[in-house]
Design an enzyme around this catalytic site. Structure first.
Site, PDB file in Angstrom:
ATOM      1  N   ARG A 425       0.829  -1.199   0.000  1.00  0.00           N
ATOM      2  CA  ARG A 425       0.000   0.000   0.000  1.00  0.00           C
ATOM      3  C   ARG A 425       0.862   1.247   0.000  1.00  0.00           C
ATOM      4  NH1 ARG A 425      -3.902   0.639   4.712  1.00  0.00           N
ATOM      5  NH2 ARG A 425      -2.121  -0.084   5.949  1.00  0.00           N
ATOM      6  N   SER A 489       8.405  -5.246   6.105  1.00  0.00           N
ATOM      7  CA  SER A 489       8.128  -6.343   7.039  1.00  0.00           C
ATOM      8  C   SER A 489       8.976  -7.580   6.775  1.00  0.00           C
ATOM      9  CB  SER A 489       6.641  -6.703   6.976  1.00  0.00           C
ATOM     10  OG  SER A 489       5.875  -5.553   7.210  1.00  0.00           O
ATOM     11  N   ASP A 543       6.221  -4.167  10.065  1.00  0.00           N
ATOM     12  CA  ASP A 543       4.777  -4.056  10.316  1.00  0.00           C
ATOM     13  C   ASP A 543       4.429  -4.192  11.798  1.00  0.00           C
ATOM     14  OD1 ASP A 543       5.582  -6.689  10.303  1.00  0.00           O
ATOM     15  OD2 ASP A 543       3.861  -7.451   9.183  1.00  0.00           O
TER      16      ASP A 543
END
Length: 804
Positions: A425, A489, A543
Site C-alpha cells: 500500500r 516487514s 509491520d
C-alpha cells in the site's frame, strides 16, 4: 351405505399435507428441551451417532427383544476388501407368565437363553460385545443405558418401568456367574432396522417399522437436539411416533371405528397413530421427509410390510415430498443384525477415535509444556539482547531506533509505504494534534508481480517507485516532497532509524541484490532513477512496530506490537540498558524481536511433530522460521493437510480414499480453518469445503473429524503464540521491578482477526502463564501503514524539538 362408511376413511392430499404440518410441529416440540415433556412425539435421543461405513469387522452378539419371542444372534462381520456378514441365531419364547410377572424373572430367563446359545456355539468362555435391541419406549442417557418409560405390546412385567434395562440384564448375567459379555449398546428395533440396511447402503439414514406396531427413527442434526449437550454431528432419534394424536391432534380424522378400537385396547387414548395404522400412515412420512428435505438429497426408508401397503406408501411419500429422492430398502435380516451393527460401529468408532487421539495428542500442549516454551523464549530474548551471544541467538532482538510512542502532539502530512506481502500500500496520512487530534488516511493497494518478487532488486524497487508516482498523481500531488515512513516487514538490521539492512527475504520474496543492502538506499536510488520527485525517508520500520505505533496513538499503555497473519512477529519497548547493540543506557527503544526464527537451533524440537517436519521439509526455507511455521497462517493449512493425509492413509478418514487434490501442496488454505471452525457454520457447509477439495464422498463423521483437526492445530498455534507473548510481558514487568504490570498489546494479522477462536485462546494462555500482568489487547484497525506514518510523525516531532 358402504360408501357412506368408507367416506370418512378416505383422505385427500390436502388432508394429508395438513396432518404433515401438525406432525412437523410435534417433531419440533419433541426436540425442544422445554417443550419435550408435553410432546406426543417424544423424539428420544438414542446416542447412536454414526451409521456403518463398511469398514466394521469382528464377532458380535445381538439380543432382539420386542415381542412374545426373542432372538439371540452371533453376527460375524468381515472386511477383507469385500463387506460380508454371517449370522447364526436362535429364537426363544417368552412365557405369558414372565411377560406379566416380575422383571427379575424375565431377565433371568433372558440370561438363561443367552447362556444356552453361547454353550451351543462353544463360545461361552469368550467375552464378546453385545448389542441389545429393546423395542419399547425408553429414555436413554448414553448408548449403553436405557430407562424403560412404559411397557407396550402386552408386556406388564413389574419392577422394570423407570429402571435401566441394561443394568437389569447385567445383574441377571452376574447372578448366573457362568459367562460374561460386554453390553455395548441398547437400541430399539427401528434403529436396528436402519443400521442393518445402512450397512448395505450408506445413504440409509431413516428407519421405519410397520408391523404389530409402528415407529420411525432418523439421523438428526445435533444442533436441533436440545435434550443432549453438544451441537456437532448427528444422532439417531427414536421418534416413538405411535403416540402422535394422543393429545387430540388426530380427533378430526378418527372415525367411530377408530374410537371403538381405542376403547377396547389395552391402552385407551394411547398410541392413537398406531391404531390409525392404514396406508394413511404415510402422511407422517410426508412430515418427516419435509422436515428432513433440507438435509438430504437422497434417503432410504426401510420397512417390512405387505407389497400393496408398501406400493401405496412409496407412491404417496414421493407425491407429498417431490423435492426428496426417497428410496426404500427392505430389511431382510431383522433388527437383531442391526443391534450387532450398532455395536460394530461403536467398536469401530472407539478404535478409530483412540488412534486419532494418539496422533492428535502430540499436538496438544500441557500447561507445563507451555511454561517451558515461555522459559526458553525468555532465554532467547536475553541471548538476542546481549552483544556477546547476539550472533548465536535465534531471536535476534533487533534495535529499531524507535525511542518513543506517540504522545498526541504529532501533526502534519506524511507518506507511508507498507510492504510485507504480495500486495503493498501507498498511503497519505494527515495527522492533526491538539484537543481534536485525528488521523485521516488515503491509500491505494498495488500488486507485486511474481517476476518482481523473484527478479532483481532494481526491478522490485523500480516497480515500487512507479506505484508511488501513480499514487501522487492520483492524489493530485505530483512532484510533492513529503516525509515518508517505510514499513518493511522483513528481517532487517538497523544502525539508525532511516536505515534497514535486509538480513534475509521471507514470505516468498527472492529478489536478488537486496540481502545485506540498505533498503532505504535501494528505494532512494530507484526514486533518483525516475527523476520525477524526491522524498524524505525518515524511518524504516517493520509491520509489527507499525502496529504498535498505530495502537499507541489510541492507547498510551500500548508498548507491545504483535502480528499473527501470513507470518508472525513481535516487538516491544525495551530498556536501553539491556539493548547492548546500541550505545547508551537512558530511556527505551523498540526492539524488533523477529521471533519467527525461535526454534531454529532446536529449541522447539521436543514440541514439533512429524507433520511440522513434513511442512518444514517442503518449505522454501527448510530449517528456518520454525516457530512461525507452527503458528502463522502461511503454514497451518499445510499442517492440517498433512494430518488429513495421514488419517486417510490409515483408513481413519474419508473411508481411506484419498483425493488427488488433497495431495496438492497448499490446497488446504488457512482460511478454511477459520471457516470450518466458525460456530455459525453447519457441518453440511464443512462438507462443501471438503467437496471443493475433491472429497465428494465425505460423510458427516468426516466433517466432524476435519473440524477437530483444524481446532487442535489452531489451538496449539494460539497457545504457542500466547506462551511467547507471556515471556515478553513478564520481561517488561521484571525490567521495571513491578509486582504487577498493566500493559496493552497492539495486534494485527488476518489469523488473529478472522479465526473465530485464535484470539480468545491466545488471551487465555497469556493470562494463565503471566498472571502478574494485566494485558489488554487492542486490535489495529488501520494496518501498519498508518503506524509507519506515525513513527515518521514522532521522529519529526522529536527532530523539530531538538532543532528548537
Amino acid at each position: 351405505k358402504v360408501d357412506k362408511y368408507l367416506y370418512h376413511l378416505r383422505l385427500s392430499d390436502e388432508n394429508l399435507m395438513d396432518v404433515s404440518v401438525r406432525f412437523r410441529r410435534e417433531m419440533d416440540k419433541g426436540l425442544g428441551r422445554d417443550s419435550s415433556p408435553t410432546a406426543a412425539v417424544k423424539m428420544l435421543p438414542t446416542f447412536v451417532r454414526s451409521t456403518p461405513d463398511g469398514t466394521e469387522k469382528g464377532d458380535f452378539l445381538a439380543l432382539d427383544l420386542g415381542g412374545t419371542n426373542f432372538r439371540v444372534l452371533l453376527v460375524k462381520v468381515s472386511d477383507n476388501g469385500k463387506q460380508k456378514v454371517e449370522m447364526e441365531n436362535q429364537i426363544y419364547a417368552i412365557p405369558e407368565e414372565l411377560m406379566r410377572g416380575s422383571g427379575s424373572e424375565l431377565f433371568d430367563h433372558i440370561a438363561e437363553c443367552l447362556a444356552n446359545f453361547l454353550e451351543k456355539l462353544g463360545i461361552k468362555n469368550q467375552k464378546l460385545p453385545l448389542g441389545f435391541t429393546f423395542s419399547f419406549p425408553c429414555q436413554q442417557t448414553k448408548l449403553d443405558e436405557s430407562i424403560l418409560v412404559s411397557w407396550t405390546k402386552g408386556f406388564k412385567s413389574h419392577g422394570v418401568e423407570g429402571r435401566d434395562v441394561v443394568s437389569l440384564l447385567r445383574k441377571a448375567i452376574k447372578k448366573r456367574g457362568d459367562f460374561d459379555i460386554d453390553i455395548v449398546a441398547v437400541i430399539n428395533d427401528t434403529v436396528g432396522t436402519m443400521m442393518t440396511c445402512g450397512y448395505d447402503d450408506h445413504h440409509c439414514e431413516i428407519g421405519l417399522i410397520v408391523g404389530t406396531g409402528t415407529n420411525a427413527c432418523y439421523m438428526e442434526e445435533m444442533r436441533h437436539l436440545e435434550l443432549v449437550e453438544g451441537d456437532e454431528g448427528r444422532m439417531c432419534v427414536n421418534m416413538e411416533w405411535g403416540a402422535f394424536g394422543d393429545d387430540g391432534a388426530l380427533d378430526d380424522l378418527r372415525t367411530d371405528f377408530d374410537r371403538e378400537i381405542d376403547a377396547g385396547s389395552l391402552n385407551p387414548v394411547k398410541e392413537s397413530a398406531t391404531q390409525y395404522f392404514t396406508p394413511h400412515l404415510l402422511f407422517f412420512w410426508g412430515g418427516l421427509c419435509c422436515f428432513h428435505s433440507s438435509l438430504l438429497s437422497s434417503c432410504i426408508i426401510l420397512c417390512r410390510s405387505s407389497p400393496r401397503f408398501a406400493r401405496r406408501l412409496h407412491k404417496m411419500v414421493r407425491r407429498l415430498v417431490p423435492d426428496c429422492d426417497v428410496r426404500f430398502l427392505r430389511s431382510e435380516d431383522g433388527s437383531g443384525k442391526g443391534a450387532a451393527m450398532v455395536t460394530a460401529v461403536a467398536y469401530r468408532l472407539a478404535t478409530q477415535h483412540a488412534e486419532r487421539q494418539r496422533v492428535l495428542d502430540a499436538l496438544r500442549l500441557s500447561r507445563e509444556q507451555l511454561l517451558e516454551v515461555k522459559r526458553r523464549m525468555g532465554e532467547e530474548i536475553n541471548r538476542g539482547l546481549a552483544k556477546e551471544s547476539h550472533d548465536q541467538a535465534t531471536v535476534k532482538m533487533l534495535p529499531t531506533y524507535v525511542r518513543s510512542t506517540p504522545d498526541g502532539t504529532e501533526h502534519g502530512d506524511f507518506l507511508a509505504l507498507d510492504l510485507g506481502g504480495t500486495n503493498f500500500r501507498v498511503l497519505l496520512v494527515r495527522v492533526r494534534g491538539g484537543k481534536r487530534r485525528s488521523v485521516e488516511m488515503h491509500n491505494k493497494i498495488y500488486a507485486i508481480p511474481q517476476e518482481a518478487m523473484q527478479g532483481t532488486g532494481e526491478e522490485l524497487f523500480d516497480h515500487i517507485v512507479h506505484c508511488i508516482a501513480d499514487f501522487l498523481e492520483y492524489m493530485g500531488m505530483k512532484g510533492a516532497s513529503l516525509p515518508l515512513g517505510f514499513t518493511f516487514s522483513f528481517p532487517c538490521h538497523q544502525n539508525k532509524l532511516d536505515q534497514g539492512i535486509l538480513l534475509k527475504w521471507t514470505k516468498g520474496f527472492k529478489a536478488t541484490g537486496c540481502e545485506g543492502e540498505d533498503v532505504v538506499s535501494l528505494l532512494k536510488d530507484a526514486i533518483h532513477r525516475r527523476e520525477e520527485f524526491d522524498l524524505d525517508v525518515v524511518a524504516v520500520v517493520n509491520d509489527t512496530v507499525g502496529t504498535m505505533m498505530t495502537c499507541g496513538y489510541e492507547d498510551p499503555l500500548c508498548e507491545v506490537g504483535l502480528i499473527v497473519g501470513t507470518g508472525t512477529n513481535a516487538c516491544y519497548m525495551e530498556e536501553m540498558q539491556n539493548v547492548e547493540l546500541v550505545e547508551g543506557d537512558e530511556g527505551r527503544m523498540c526492539v524488533n524481536m523477529e521471533w519467527g526464527a525461535f526454534g531454529d537451533h532446536g529449541e522447539l524440537d521436543d514440541f514439533s511433530t512429524e507433520f511440522d517436519r513434513a511442512v518444514d521439509d517442503c518449505a522454501n526455507n527448510p530449517g528456518k522460521q520454525r516457530y512461525e511455521k507452527m503458528i502463522s497462517g502461511m503454514y497451518l493449512g499445510e499442517i492440517v493437510r498433512n494430518i488429513l493425509l495421514e488419517f486417510t492413509a490409515k483408513g481413519l478418514l474419508f473411508r481411506g480414499k484419498l483425493s488427488e487434490r488433497l495431495k496438492t501442496r497448499g490446497i488446504f488454505e488457512t482460511k478454511f480453518l477459520s471457516q470450518i471452525e466458525s460456530d455459525r457454520l453447519a457441518l453440511r457447509q464443512v462438507r462443501s469445503i471438503l467437496q471443493h477439495l475433491g472429497l465428494t464422498s465425505s460423510t458427516c463423521d468426516d466433517s466432524i473429524l476435519v473440524k477437530e483437526v483444524c481446532s487442535v492445530v489452531a489451538r496449539r498455534a494460539a497457545q504457542l503464540c500466547g506462551a511467547g507473548l507471556a515471556a515478553v510481558v513478564d520481561k517488561i514487568r521484571q525490567n521495571r521491578n513491578l509486582s504487577e504490570l498493566k500493559i496493552t498489546v497492539g495486534v494485527d494479522g488476518t489469523l488473529y482477526k478472522l479465526h473465530p477462536h485464535f484470539s480468545s485462546i491466545m488471551h487465555e494462555t497469556v493470562r494463565d502463564l503471566a498472571p502478574q500482568c494485566e494485558v489488554t489487547f487492542l486490535q489495529s484497525e488501520d494496518g501498519s501503514g498508518k503506524g509507519a506514518a506515525l513513527i515518521t510523525a514522532v521522529a519529526c516531532r522529536i527532530r523539530d524539538a531538538g532543532q528548537r
